[in-house]
Design a protein around this motif. Structure first.
Motif: not given
Length: 342
Positions: A47, A51, A54, A57, A60, A228-233, A252
């Motif tokens: 994950n 994230s 980038h 889809k 991934e 707002s995104t998995d990357e942010d988290q 997440n």
């Protein structure tokens, strides 16, 4: 904190400076132990990579496996064929053969970009050797199932055509400092581009075989309610988990699982996170920078003193001219008075 690993480094590791590992609610994800704990499962690592890479889809990562962190090379030029070992923070391989290295770095030093390129090269060479070995084993299995054990002309041609083929290699660097050669954004990447094509306006890389991704934590300024995104988290956790006084409310599942592993435990001991070579490099860099700063300050002081002396000389010259002018003015007045008396 990948580092060229030697016996001398192992002897000195116990005396190196330490990053705090255990703290409040969570252990330090930027320490060596905490970072590896955070990304210890295939679910969390997959994950995290999806994230921050980038990817489209369809490209991934579906699954991956962890690889041994140490890779050894035999140096032919070294006396006695000396072996050199490189130890990565986290090394993995995706199901489609993509080689990945994830590093955490708390301090910058001189030639940091050279270090990044060196580790990428080491990873690529190892991945290339593993790819060639895998294909050789596949060929042997194919021949073992045939009678007679012979490859077709097309199969032989295909094998020869792939002699220089490289696997895709991705190096992710989590940096607790702004990387000097990168942008001022949180995320940046380095790839191989054509200078002429860039001048023409083309932003497409000429190869996707090697890619470097940087996460610059000091440049990340989003609050907990802006993720707002998995990357942010993931970036928020990396930057703020150690200082947090309360558990994070993250939706997440992969991040939540990682945070559970990161919860502080008295069983966790602080461990050195730098080898002697890395520590010495950082100290030497700081000393050189301090010496350059001192020399610059001395040059500025001298320039200022020279300027002050120049200004003082000009002031003295101006004062002398003013005195001379005043004397001449007085003499003129005397002459005018004498003329008026006649």
């Amino acid at each position: 904190m990948t580092e060229k690993h030697t016996v001398e480094n192992e002897k000195n590791e116990s005396t190196l400076p330490q990053e705090p590992v255990s703290g409040g609610v969570y252990d330090n994800p930027l320490s060596d132990a905490g970072f590896k704990k955070l990304l210890a499962s295939a679910k969390s690592l997959t994950n995290f990579l999806n994230s921050v890479m980038h990817l489209d889809k369809e490209r991934e990562i579906a699954s991956l496996k962890f690889k041994t962190k140490r890779i050894t090379y035999q140096s032919e030029d070294a006396e006695g064929g000396e072996k050199e070992t490189w130890c990565f923070d986290i090394r993995a391989q995706t199901r489609d053969g993509r080689a990945v290295d994830i590093e955490v770095q708390n301090r910058c030093h001189h030639f940091f970009s050279d270090r990044v390129l060196t580790y990428g090269s080491a990873l690529m060479l190892k991945a290339k050797a593993e790819l060639d070995k895998t294909r050789e084993e596949e060929t042997k299995k194919k021949l073992a199932s045939r009678e007679p054990p012979v490859l077709t002309v097309d199969e032989k041609r295909d094998i020869r055509s792939r002699a220089y083929e490289l696997p895709e290699t991705v190096c992710v660097w989590v940096c607790n400092f702004p990387v000097p050669e990168t942008s001022t954004e949180t995320w940046d990447d380095w790839m191989l581009y054509s200078g002429n094509e860039l001048k023409k306006g083309s932003l497409l890389p000429i190869s996707d075989r090697i890619k470097y991704i940087f996460l610059q934590l000091p440049n990340f300024n989003k609050g907990a309610d802006e993720l707002s995104t998995d990357e942010d988290q993931w970036i928020y956790v990396l930057k703020h988990a150690f200082a947090s006084a309360a558990e994070f409310d993250i939706k997440n599942d992969a991040v939540t699982e990682a945070l559970e592993r990161l919860k502080s435990s008295e069983k966790d001991e602080d461990k050195p996170v730098m080898t002697k070579k890395e520590r010495d490099c950082i100290i030497a860099s700081l000393e050189i920078d301090a010496e350059k700063a001192r020399e610059k300050a001395e040059r500025l002081e001298k320039q200022l003193a020279d300027k002050d002396a120049e200004n003082a000389a000009k002031d003295a010259e101006n004062a002398s001219l003013a005195a001379e002018n005043a004397s001449q003015a007085a003499r003129i007045k005397e002459l005018e008075a004498a003329l008026a008396a006649k």
